[in-house]
Design an enzyme around this catalytic site. Structure first.
Site, PDB file in Angstrom:
ATOM      1  N   HIS A 152       0.814  -1.215   0.000  1.00 22.11           N
ATOM      2  CA  HIS A 152       0.000   0.000   0.000  1.00 22.11           C
ATOM      3  C   HIS A 152       0.847   1.264   0.000  1.00 22.11           C
ATOM      4  CE1 HIS A 152      -2.089  -3.302   2.146  1.00 22.11           C
ATOM      5  NE2 HIS A 152      -3.003  -3.028   1.252  1.00 22.11           N
TER       6      HIS A 152
HETATM    7  S1  FES Z   1       1.720  -0.209   3.456  1.00 17.57           S
HETATM    8 FE1  FES Z   1       0.257  -1.760   3.814  1.00 17.57          FE
HETATM    9  S2  FES Z   1       1.428  -3.364   4.657  1.00 17.57           S
HETATM   10 FE2  FES Z   1       2.857  -1.796   4.313  1.00 17.57          FE
END
Ligand code: FES
Length: 193
Positions: A152
């Protein structure tokens, strides 16, 4: 070290992969049984030999099933950390979700500036970030040096400090550790002799 203190630290690190609620709920149940020899070995402190890590290199070790990174930082890498003080969310590591041990609550998040010792698990949902990237090669990091979480998009500097406005709520966890010689680190035990 008092048992409660040790347990608190273990949970803080384990929470990086398991979720705080689940681990905390499991403790009273597990504590009522004597741990098997195998379980004891799985939770035992491990010695990491840093002598074969070259300048700028990252080596991954295993402790309690977690990847423990040791990054040997060059002077230039340490400078890159200073440069992003204003861009990271918790520059002094004062957040408490994954408490940083007191001896690593400093700009470089380490006992010795040269070596970062951190759990390579993102504090968002537990993915393993990739890196270290030099500046200017990764779009998410821009000119900063550091790590990128592929799931993410959280980004971390070379001290494991999360950049502002990213999904990860905290810096990469620093496990309890101490130096037992110039080049050997014991992870899982930071008690004083
Ligand atoms: S940004 Fe979602 S697990 Fe690292």
């Amino acid at each position: 070290m008092p048992v409660d203190e040790e347990r608190r630290k273990a949970i803080a690190v384990a929470a990086a992969v398991g979720g705080v609620g689940v681990v905390a709920a499991a403790v009273p149940f597990v504590a009522s049984f004597a741990p098997s020899e195998r379980a004891k070995a799985a939770g035992a402190p491990v010695e990491l030999d840093l002598s074969a890590i070259g300048p700028g290199e990252l080596k991954t070790f295993e402790w309690r099933g977690l990847p423990v990174w040791v990054l040997r930082r060059t002077p230039e890498m340490l400078q890159s950390i200073k440069k992003v003080d204003g861009e990271v969310a918790d520059p002094k590591s004062v957040r408490t979700q994954y408490p940083t041990p007191e001896y690593a609550r400093n700009e470089f998040r380490s006992i010795k500036p040269e070596y970062l010792v951190a759990v390579g698990i993102c504090t968002h949902l537990g993915c393993s970030p990739t890196g270290p990237f030099p500046g200017g090669v990764n779009a998410q990091l821009g000119n900063a040096q550091g790590f990128v979480c592929p799931c993410h998009g959280s980004t971390f500097d070379l001290a494991g400090r999360v950049f502002k406005n990213k999904p990860a709520p905290d810096n990469l966890p620093v496990p309890p550790h101490k130096y037992v010689s110039d080049t050997v680190v014991l992870v899982g035990d930071d008690s004083k002799a």
